[in-house]
Scaffold this motif. Sequence first.
Motif, PDB file in Angstrom:
ATOM      1  N   TYR A  21     -15.582   4.322   4.184  1.00 44.28           N
ATOM      2  CA  TYR A  21     -15.153   3.124   3.460  1.00 44.28           C
ATOM      3  C   TYR A  21     -13.680   2.861   3.756  1.00 44.28           C
ATOM      4  N   VAL A  22     -13.417   1.795   4.494  1.00 50.48           N
ATOM      5  CA  VAL A  22     -12.055   1.432   4.856  1.00 50.48           C
ATOM      6  C   VAL A  22     -11.808  -0.015   4.425  1.00 50.48           C
ATOM      7  N   TYR A  23     -10.689  -0.233   3.747  1.00 49.81           N
ATOM      8  CA  TYR A  23     -10.360  -1.572   3.254  1.00 49.81           C
ATOM      9  C   TYR A  23      -8.948  -1.953   3.683  1.00 49.81           C
ATOM     10  N   ARG A  24      -8.821  -3.184   4.111  1.00 53.67           N
ATOM     11  CA  ARG A  24      -7.501  -3.759   4.325  1.00 53.67           C
ATOM     12  C   ARG A  24      -7.118  -4.508   3.051  1.00 53.67           C
ATOM     13  N   VAL A  25      -6.017  -4.115   2.462  1.00 51.30           N
ATOM     14  CA  VAL A  25      -5.568  -4.723   1.215  1.00 51.30           C
ATOM     15  C   VAL A  25      -4.273  -5.488   1.486  1.00 51.30           C
ATOM     16  N   THR A  26      -4.274  -6.780   1.175  1.00 49.65           N
ATOM     17  CA  THR A  26      -3.088  -7.606   1.401  1.00 49.65           C
ATOM     18  C   THR A  26      -2.902  -8.607   0.262  1.00 49.65           C
ATOM     19  N   LYS A  27      -1.749  -9.258   0.303  1.00 53.53           N
ATOM     20  CA  LYS A  27      -1.451 -10.348  -0.634  1.00 53.53           C
ATOM     21  C   LYS A  27      -1.843 -11.698  -0.046  1.00 53.53           C
ATOM     22  N   TYR A  28      -2.436 -11.686   1.148  1.00 50.88           N
ATOM     23  CA  TYR A  28      -2.743 -12.919   1.858  1.00 50.88           C
ATOM     24  C   TYR A  28      -4.173 -13.376   1.570  1.00 50.88           C
ATOM     25  N   ASN A  29      -4.330 -14.574   1.042  1.00 51.10           N
ATOM     26  CA  ASN A  29      -5.646 -15.130   0.704  1.00 51.10           C
ATOM     27  C   ASN A  29      -6.402 -15.461   1.985  1.00 51.10           C
ATOM     28  N   PRO A  30      -7.608 -14.909   2.158  1.00 50.52           N
ATOM     29  CA  PRO A  30      -8.385 -15.213   3.368  1.00 50.52           C
ATOM     30  C   PRO A  30      -8.611 -16.710   3.565  1.00 50.52           C
TER      31      PRO A  30
END
Length: 521
Positions: A21-30
């Motif tokens: 389980y790998v997640y990219r977490v950002t403040k950028y709205n897809p």
Amino acid sequence: MSATRTHPRLRPPAGSDVLPYVYRVTKYNPADRDENGHYAGAEPAISDHGPVEAAYLQAAAAFAEDSGVDQLAIREPQLGGFAHFGLERPVDGYGLADLFPADPADPAGFHDGALVPIAVAMELVRAMLRDNGAWCRLEAEGAFTVHVGWDQYIYLGSSRPCEAALTRTRALGLFPERLDASPYDFAPDDPAYVQRPADADFWARLHWAVSAHRAVFLEEVFAANASRWHRLTRDTIETVRSKLAPRSQLAVWPDLLTDVDKAVAALPHEGLVEIVWEDEDGRITSTVVDETQFEAVTSQLASARAAGVVSMYAGEDLPLFTAVLPDSDGVLRARWQTEPTPSDRDWALLKTLRRGQVVTGTVTTIASFGVTFVDIGGFTAMINIPELSWRPFDHPSDVVSVGQEVTAEVLDVDTVWERVSLSLRAVQEDPWPQVAQRIGHVVIGPVTKIVPFGVFVRIEDREDGFQGLVHTSELDESSGDVVEVGDALTVKIIEVDMARRRISLSHTQAHTTRSSSLGAA
């Protein structure tokens, strides 16, 4: 601290697996990404040093909690240089001043393998988000990873789906996206290259190097782009060894030049170099400079008692040999890879060789003192004269020739002196048992040598035939003839000493045997 010459090369530990389980977490709205996936929104690529940054840390901590992790290991720590993304101004101490001891050798220091609680790990994440100049991977092997990348991207890997953490992350206003893997997973530049461990053989070779050169310099890289230099003598090796940072990379260099002017003259016209110098108090300093800074650094060397210049470009100015410190249990867990030196490549080959192993090589040299040198896969092994053949010969060139391919058995491997001894005769059938079966036989052979205590006679009809000694007490002198080299002599084989590889002959008993045979006839 100073820059290393190359980006650290990394190799995964045996049996390592990518977390499921790998997640990219950002403040950028897809929703604000274009058709190529590029972000086109208004969020800045630097930290706000405020609520958004806090949200990142809370999200990472939530994933750690869901993964059942309460501490993380620092892996591949980096300081300055390529560890700094350049979007924010780096701060003094790389943002680590309040987190770690100043001494990198401290067990609680910022070094590979150091374990930190989640609270400290999150402060490291904060320093990386703020681009303070420090970077590392954070791992709990097989359970959880944290990677901080460019532009405020965080990659969280877990052995569990972390549903609660995903919900918490979204509630914090961040956007988690599922990936197959983190782009910051380590990968080796050269998967086949195995770094030499700083084990007992390494330290024995280092002692030998110090004895041979009288003094050498040890470069200790405790984090990528950060190093300390130590001048080693016979009296200081063990003291320096006891103060090295855990899992540090080590490079052994020749001693600095006491002629500082000569060291300055070695500066190139342009390019990136590391200048190392020792002052009158024995303090060692190093700095990385280019041609625009040469003049300023040269003035600093005016009071130095020794100095040296090392190129920063791969393949130039390699150290004598390198190694990486294993853990206290002797296991090498650090994933650093340094640029291999010729000595390192020799060591890697020697580790594959065992006594009794059969190898093939090419004869490169037949030395004037008789030793034959053979190239076995890029390493030069040697064959001493007694190991060339079971049979007698006058010179090694009677047995082998330069350029000849030979098959030999490994007799000994010395990883400290980096020597390999081979034997040609070990892969040949030993003819001595057949000679021993001829005891009692009468033969006619030429006299090959006359010595004060007897004569040598060849008992086989071939140029490399075995020779035996007819002692003066076993010579029949009743005829009054003088024996000369080349004379045919009838002898009886009376003894074969297998241990000492000696043959005893008798001229007298040969005549007695022949007379008895004639009388019986």
